[in-house]
Design an enzyme around this catalytic site. Structure first.
Site, short mmCIF file in Angstrom:
data_model
loop_
_atom_site.label_atom_id
_atom_site.label_comp_id
_atom_site.label_asym_id
_atom_site.label_seq_id
_atom_site.Cartn_x
_atom_site.Cartn_y
_atom_site.Cartn_z
N GLU A 114 5.31 1.60 -37.64
CA GLU A 114 4.17 2.50 -37.86
C GLU A 114 3.28 1.94 -38.96
O GLU A 114 3.72 1.10 -39.75
CB GLU A 114 4.67 3.89 -38.30
CG GLU A 114 5.57 4.54 -37.28
CD GLU A 114 6.28 5.78 -37.84
OE1 GLU A 114 5.89 6.25 -38.93
OE2 GLU A 114 7.20 6.24 -37.18
N LYS A 116 1.57 2.08 -42.51
CA LYS A 116 1.85 2.73 -43.78
C LYS A 116 0.51 3.19 -44.35
O LYS A 116 -0.28 2.39 -44.85
CB LYS A 116 2.56 1.76 -44.73
CG LYS A 116 3.03 2.44 -45.99
CD LYS A 116 4.06 1.57 -46.70
CE LYS A 116 4.64 2.28 -47.90
NZ LYS A 116 3.68 2.54 -48.96
N ARG A 137 5.30 15.31 -53.08
CA ARG A 137 6.60 14.67 -53.14
C ARG A 137 7.30 14.99 -54.46
O ARG A 137 8.51 15.19 -54.49
CB ARG A 137 6.39 13.16 -53.00
CG ARG A 137 7.64 12.38 -53.12
CD ARG A 137 7.43 10.91 -52.81
NE ARG A 137 8.68 10.23 -52.91
CZ ARG A 137 9.21 9.81 -54.04
NH1 ARG A 137 8.57 9.98 -55.17
NH2 ARG A 137 10.38 9.21 -54.05
N CYS A 434 -14.03 0.09 -87.10
CA CYS A 434 -14.92 -0.57 -86.13
C CYS A 434 -15.38 0.48 -85.11
O CYS A 434 -14.57 1.27 -84.61
CB CYS A 434 -14.15 -1.69 -85.44
SG CYS A 434 -14.96 -2.37 -84.00
S1 IVH Z 1 8.47 7.18 -43.82
C1 IVH Z 1 12.33 7.54 -46.01
N1 IVH Z 1 6.24 6.55 -42.59
O1 IVH Z 1 4.98 5.60 -47.91
C2 IVH Z 1 11.11 7.56 -45.24
N2 IVH Z 1 6.19 6.81 -44.95
O2 IVH Z 1 7.42 4.66 -50.03
C3 IVH Z 1 9.90 7.43 -46.06
N3 IVH Z 1 3.99 6.48 -45.95
O3 IVH Z 1 6.11 8.22 -49.85
C4 IVH Z 1 8.69 7.85 -45.42
N4 IVH Z 1 2.91 6.05 -44.08
O4 IVH Z 1 4.17 8.73 -48.42
C5 IVH Z 1 6.84 6.81 -43.77
N5 IVH Z 1 4.36 5.99 -41.38
C6 IVH Z 1 4.94 6.27 -42.54
C7 IVH Z 1 4.21 6.26 -43.75
C8 IVH Z 1 4.89 6.54 -44.95
C9 IVH Z 1 2.80 6.19 -45.39
C10 IVH Z 1 4.23 6.66 -47.39
C11 IVH Z 1 5.01 7.89 -47.73
C12 IVH Z 1 6.11 7.49 -48.66
C13 IVH Z 1 5.81 6.06 -48.94
C14 IVH Z 1 7.11 5.27 -48.88
#
Ligand code: IVH
Length: 672
Positions: A114, A116, A137, A434
């Site tokens: 997916e 990120k 979070r 200063c």
């Molecule tokens: S999965 C344990 N999927 O990335 C699973 N995270 O460090 C963790 N994020 O805090 C989340 N797109 O906010 C997942 N397709 C996606 C994501 C995603 C962005 C962010 C999420 C998380 C951070 C992971």
């Protein structure tokens, strides 16, 4: 009549929610804005005539009127983990190897890849199909309640689309996803902020995260936020795979990113990562990588988590984006503690959502090491939210006219001598009076996270310092005695001065920890200030503290304790503090609200690895509930929290007869 009204209200709500879904989720509107507005108006009118028929899921209830005074804690169903990062093919193959080692040989492994999304993560709880709470979070275990802000986002369903009666597992769920701001909305918003003289957001991620923490949901509603959902969490166990979950999320009415791909082995996953990276520039939103997840939830469960990240997923981070520019000049900036830092003045260049015209060069050694000269073509890089950096020079395009740079021999602001401590690379202006240092100190004092005085930013501080209204912190609280003179300064009107004076008065309520941070003691950042404020309860106790006492605090080291001692040995600083006290600032920690909690005034030592939080987070939790954290065990220790693989501290605790608790007991204690 009321029966008829009820019927019409329900009909209108259904229609409006359907249109919201078509417009915001499917991006396929079927009616004009005018038609939509007239439906809303009719509903509002009926609801004002029959207020007892208003329900929380009515589209008119997206925008609440109440301000968010504090963001209450919300415990997540299961912790919100973060992802380990990988940067290369090799790292990804390692990940795949670990996954295979963690599963029986016979298992077939599929990966979901997916995007990120670079935004702010949220977890939204739906009970019986209705949005109940939305939380940030936070530290992963406990987040902050941002329900009223999230409800304003039209692509977030207030009510799930599909009827849930046939699926018991979906009666109480958490949907997780990323709230983000599209690039062009971000650029537009920053442009408006620039025109209004407001501070700009560094990138779309900060603007999304900042917006979600605004007090006024009406402002949140005006900023265009959206959400991609990627995870659904239910107490019951009948969910199958990540790919299926994404379909369920879509059916429930959420936006699911359409770039996800199911892959049958790691090589295919890697290939998709490359494809996604190549699409990066053409997307309407920011991404910072791809996420690779084991598709089967059963396998995910077998693999489990290590500390704060799952073994079943990793992030594949894309390379930081770079651009070329021409170095027009190097200027020297003097900071609040006198550090003289070179700044690269660049030919403006657009990179990762903003135009860059300045970059930091850290110190003169770096300029020498990279042989950076004025007139050079340079490579600029922007990673995350950090200030852009100069990576290096394109040497084979070096212009003969490019000029090497010499460091200044005197302070570029006050012309005083510069000095360089032996163990450092930085040069300092020796004159604490200063103007640049004075301005820097005041800016830090007034900034968000410190005294948070809205409106007292760089421009006004420069003006007030220049006009001699301001020099030391306490004079900020004297400005009200100069109201008429301030109003008469060109371009400052009565209204803006009164707003400023109000903001200054309001800042007197800042808690002690923020004031301690605002004082700008070297090395005392926001985190250290919080620990000190909670440990010592008042500034007088901190001033009187011995070095051993300060060093005993968890994560407070020698440089901080030395710096504190130096700061308070200067009588000028003590006088300023006295004057701030007279102005009504609060130099002690209020612990009234937490006095009854189990952690109040108790001293903790942490040892070993906790699975739900880092030690830092656990420490913050203890402090926020009125407890103390120290790094070593003594007879003053009340509890030792022992995680996985505890060190020798555990033996010592046992020898001294100190109560040892495990993570579960600790969480129970936190939840009171
Ligand atoms: S999965 C344990 N999927 O990335 C699973 N995270 O460090 C963790 N994020 O805090 C989340 N797109 O906010 C997942 N397709 C996606 C994501 C995603 C962005 C962010 C999420 C998380 C951070 C992971």
């Amino acid at each position: 009549m009321s029966n008829q009204a009820q019927q019409r209200i329900e009909e209108l709500r259904k229609q409006i929610l359907e249109h919201d879904y078509k417009y915001y989720v499917l991006a396929e509107p079927v009616i004009s804005d005018e038609e939509y507005d007239s439906l809303i108006k009719e509903l509002e009118k009926l609801e004002s005539e029959y207020p007892n028929l208003i329900t929380p899921d009515s589209p008119t209830q997206r925008i609440g009127k109440d301000l968010n005074k504090d963001f209450k804690p919300v415990q997540h169903k299961i912790p919100m983990l973060s992802l380990a990062n990988t940067y290369s093919e090799e790292d990804l193959l390692d990940f795949d190897r670990r996954v295979r080692e963690g599963l029986p040989d016979s298992e077939k492994i599929e990966y979901m890849v997916e995007l990120k999304i670079d935004g702010a993560s949220v977890s939204i709880r739906y009970v019986n199909g209705y949005l109940k709470t939305a939380a940030t979070r936070g530290d992963g275990v406990i987040g902050e309640d941002i329900t009223s802000n999230v409800k304003t986002i039209k692509s977030v369903p207030l009510k799930l689309k599909k009827l849930l009666s046939d699926s018991s597992s979906l009666r109480d769920i958490e949907v997780r996803g990323e709230i983000y701001m599209k690039l062009d909305d971000f650029l537009k918003m920053n442009k408006e902020r620039e025109t209004a003289g407001e501070k700009l957001f560094a990138n779309p991620r900060n603007s999304a995260a900042g917006t979600l923490k605004l007090q006024d949901p009406r402002i949140v509603a005006k900023r265009k936020l959206s959400m991609f959902s990627y995870s659904i969490i239910s107490d019951e166990d009948d969910l199958g795979t990540q790919a299926e979950n994404l379909i369920i999320l879509k059916d429930l009415g959420f936006i699911v990113n359409s770039e996800s791909k199911l892959c049958f082995n790691i090589n295919e996953a890697l290939e998709i990562c490359h494809v996604l990276e190549s699409k990066r520039e053409s997307l309407l939103y920011e991404i910072d990588g791809a996420v690779i997840k084991v598709n089967s939830l059963r396998q995910q469960k077998i693999l489990g988590n290590i500390a704060k990240s799952p073994r079943w997923a990793v992030a594949y981070k894309f390379k930081a984006r770079q651009a070329y520019s021409i170095l027009k000049d190097i200027t020297w900036q003097v900071g609040r503690i006198g550090t003289v830092t070179p700044v690269a003045e660049l030919e403006p260049v657009f990179l990762s959502g903003s135009t860059i015209s300045r970059a930091t060069l850290h110190n003169f050694d770096e300029i020498k090491r990279k042989d950076i000269r004025i007139g050079d073509k340079v490579i600029v890089e922007k990673g995350g939210d950090v200030i852009p950096k100069i990576i290096g020079v394109v040497l084979n395009e070096r212009n003969k006219k490019s000029k090497p740079v010499n460091p200044p021999s005197k302070c570029p602001v006050c012309n005083s001598n510069l000095f360089k401590p032996e163990e450092e690379v930085a040069w300092y202006c020796e004159n604490s009076e200063c103007l640049a240092q004075i301005r820097g100190r005041l800016e830090h004092f007034a900034a968000r996270g410190a005294m948070d005085i809205e409106g007292l930013g760089e421009a006004l501080i420069n003006l007030f310092v220049e006009k001699r209204f301001l020099n030391t912190y306490d004079e900020i609280y004297n400005l009200k005695n100069h109201r008429d003179e301030l109003i008469n300064i060109e371009r400052l009107g009565e209204k803006s001065i009164d707003n400023l004076l109000n903001a200054i008065e309001k800042s007197k309520k800042q808690p002690f920890a923020k004031i301690l941070f605002a004082l700008g003691i070297r090395y005392v950042g926001a985190g250290a200030a919080k620990k000190l404020a909670s440990f010592f309860n008042s500034i007088d106790d901190l001033i009187a503290a011995s070095e051993e006492e300060i060093l005993g605090i968890h994560e407070i080291g020698k440089s901080i304790s030395d710096s504190i001692k130096t700061f308070f040995s200067n009588t000028k600083n003590l006088e300023i503090i006295e004057r701030l006290k007279s102005a009504g600032l609060n130099f002690y920690t209020e612990k009234k609200t937490i006095k009854n909690g189990a952690l109040f005034d108790k001293t903790f030592v942490l040892t070993g690895t906790l699975s739900g939080f880092s030690r830092e987070d656990a420490g913050d939790k203890i402090i926020s509930m009125g407890g103390k954290v120290t790094s070593s065990i003594s007879n003053k220790t009340d509890y030792v929290v022992a995680g996985d693989k505890p060190g020798s501290k555990l033996d010592k605790a046992k020898a001294l007869g100190i109560k040892v608790i495990n993570e579960k007991e600790f969480i129970e204690m936190l939840n009171g």
